[in-house]
Design a protein around this motif. Sequence first.
Motif, mmCIF file in Angstrom:
data_model
loop_
_atom_site.group_PDB
_atom_site.id
_atom_site.type_symbol
_atom_site.label_atom_id
_atom_site.label_comp_id
_atom_site.label_asym_id
_atom_site.label_seq_id
_atom_site.Cartn_x
_atom_site.Cartn_y
_atom_site.Cartn_z
ATOM 1 N N ILE A 81 61.139 -21.912 8.166
ATOM 2 C CA ILE A 81 60.167 -22.758 8.866
ATOM 3 C C ILE A 81 59.130 -21.884 9.550
ATOM 4 C CG2 ILE A 81 59.873 -24.473 10.690
ATOM 5 C CD1 ILE A 81 62.668 -25.478 10.077
ATOM 6 N N ASP A 82 57.860 -22.199 9.308
ATOM 7 C CA ASP A 82 56.767 -21.428 9.893
ATOM 8 C C ASP A 82 56.618 -21.719 11.384
ATOM 9 O OD1 ASP A 82 56.253 -20.345 7.443
ATOM 10 O OD2 ASP A 82 54.563 -21.664 6.974
ATOM 11 N N LYS A 83 55.768 -20.937 12.014
ATOM 12 C CA LYS A 83 55.487 -21.115 13.436
ATOM 13 C C LYS A 83 54.935 -22.517 13.679
ATOM 14 C CE LYS A 83 52.789 -19.133 17.244
ATOM 15 N NZ LYS A 83 51.825 -18.077 17.630
ATOM 16 N N PRO A 84 55.477 -23.232 14.654
ATOM 17 C CA PRO A 84 55.030 -24.610 14.893
ATOM 18 C C PRO A 84 53.607 -24.688 15.437
ATOM 19 C CG PRO A 84 56.548 -23.912 16.618
ATOM 20 C CD PRO A 84 56.561 -22.834 15.581
ATOM 21 N N VAL A 95 54.229 -31.814 17.621
ATOM 22 C CA VAL A 95 54.527 -30.526 16.985
ATOM 23 C C VAL A 95 54.589 -30.720 15.473
ATOM 24 C CG1 VAL A 95 56.200 -28.662 16.739
ATOM 25 C CG2 VAL A 95 55.786 -29.678 18.985
ATOM 26 N N THR A 96 53.833 -29.915 14.748
ATOM 27 C CA THR A 96 53.839 -29.948 13.288
ATOM 28 C C THR A 96 54.421 -28.640 12.764
ATOM 29 O OG1 THR A 96 51.823 -31.302 13.294
ATOM 30 C CG2 THR A 96 52.439 -30.247 11.215
ATOM 31 N N VAL A 97 55.347 -28.735 11.812
ATOM 32 C CA VAL A 97 55.934 -27.532 11.220
ATOM 33 C C VAL A 97 55.876 -27.618 9.702
ATOM 34 C CG1 VAL A 97 57.482 -26.996 13.140
ATOM 35 C CG2 VAL A 97 58.251 -28.533 11.340
ATOM 36 N N SER A 108 56.121 -30.629 5.109
ATOM 37 C CA SER A 108 55.774 -30.566 6.531
ATOM 38 C C SER A 108 56.179 -31.867 7.198
ATOM 39 C CB SER A 108 54.273 -30.320 6.730
ATOM 40 O OG SER A 108 53.515 -31.409 6.224
ATOM 41 N N ASP A 109 56.381 -31.804 8.496
ATOM 42 C CA ASP A 109 56.721 -32.998 9.257
ATOM 43 C C ASP A 109 56.372 -32.756 10.718
ATOM 44 O OD1 ASP A 109 57.766 -35.555 9.899
ATOM 45 O OD2 ASP A 109 59.277 -35.326 8.319
ATOM 46 N N ARG A 136 63.531 -32.730 11.307
ATOM 47 C CA ARG A 136 62.941 -33.735 10.419
ATOM 48 C C ARG A 136 62.447 -33.101 9.124
ATOM 49 N NH1 ARG A 136 60.806 -38.632 11.872
ATOM 50 N NH2 ARG A 136 58.827 -38.093 10.876
ATOM 51 N N VAL A 137 61.786 -31.945 9.227
ATOM 52 C CA VAL A 137 61.262 -31.314 8.015
ATOM 53 C C VAL A 137 62.400 -30.764 7.156
ATOM 54 C CG1 VAL A 137 60.925 -28.922 8.823
ATOM 55 C CG2 VAL A 137 59.347 -29.915 7.161
ATOM 56 N N THR A 138 63.490 -30.340 7.790
ATOM 57 C CA THR A 138 64.646 -29.868 7.030
ATOM 58 C C THR A 138 65.228 -30.995 6.189
ATOM 59 O OG1 THR A 138 65.204 -28.191 8.692
ATOM 60 C CG2 THR A 138 66.959 -28.871 7.190
#
Length: 254
Positions: A81-84, A95-97, A108-109, A136-138
């Motif tokens: 997961i990239d930096k939020p 927050v978007t990741v 992304s979520d 959520r993105v996981t």
Amino acid sequence: MTQAIQKQQDGATALEQVLLNGDLSQLTAEQRIQYYKATCESLGLNPLTKPFDYIKLNNKLTLYAKKDATDQLRKLRGVSIDKPDIQQIDNLIIVTVMAVDKDGRKDSDIGVVGKGDMGGNIGNALMKAVTKAKRRVTLSICGLGILDETEVESIPNAVPLDAEPVTDEPQPTKAQLMDKATAHLAEQRARVQSLCKELNAAKDSIKWTGATLTEYVNDLFSVDDGLNAMTGDSFVTLIADLEYRLAQLAETEG
């Protein structure tokens, strides 16, 4: 014979309700256990760590994912997961990741939390929003359209199956709780060390030492300080994982 046929028909009807409506309440306790184990096995999750819990929502009993589920899924699917990206709009923290799995697939979520959540502590609310987005993105990148426990908390009338009942019993003091927690962590740490010895005796593929245990824990929980970074819930997950590993070795020998 008639009763057996009726039982089969009832079982088929219950299974149909699960497949069509996602309602597990139609299943018997035994059927729910089988469904739970099958769900875990289909995803490669260890059912002994209890990665899911039940929730009653809109008169339906369904599963929702806990921290153990998303932690294991990230490891199994190689999800990074990239930096939020953090934004504050009006009274909301958004927050978007972005996540990438081992096959290069991206998703992304977002996680949205009110600034007034967590008792008005902005720092805690921000961490909750980041956690919510990551979980959520996981689930999304792994193709799971189920709720995460951070979402369950904010849904009105949602009732987790194992919610603690409210009682009139006197509450323990903070000092008593801390003493109990410290003693419990010591017991859990001792159990982990005992399991490592048993795994070595069973000739596990990993030679369990302090260094290998630290490396294993860091990889499993995405931490940097091994057992020193563990909480009570993390110890439960680790112990269940090691016990499952030991049981697999016993089956192989048998």
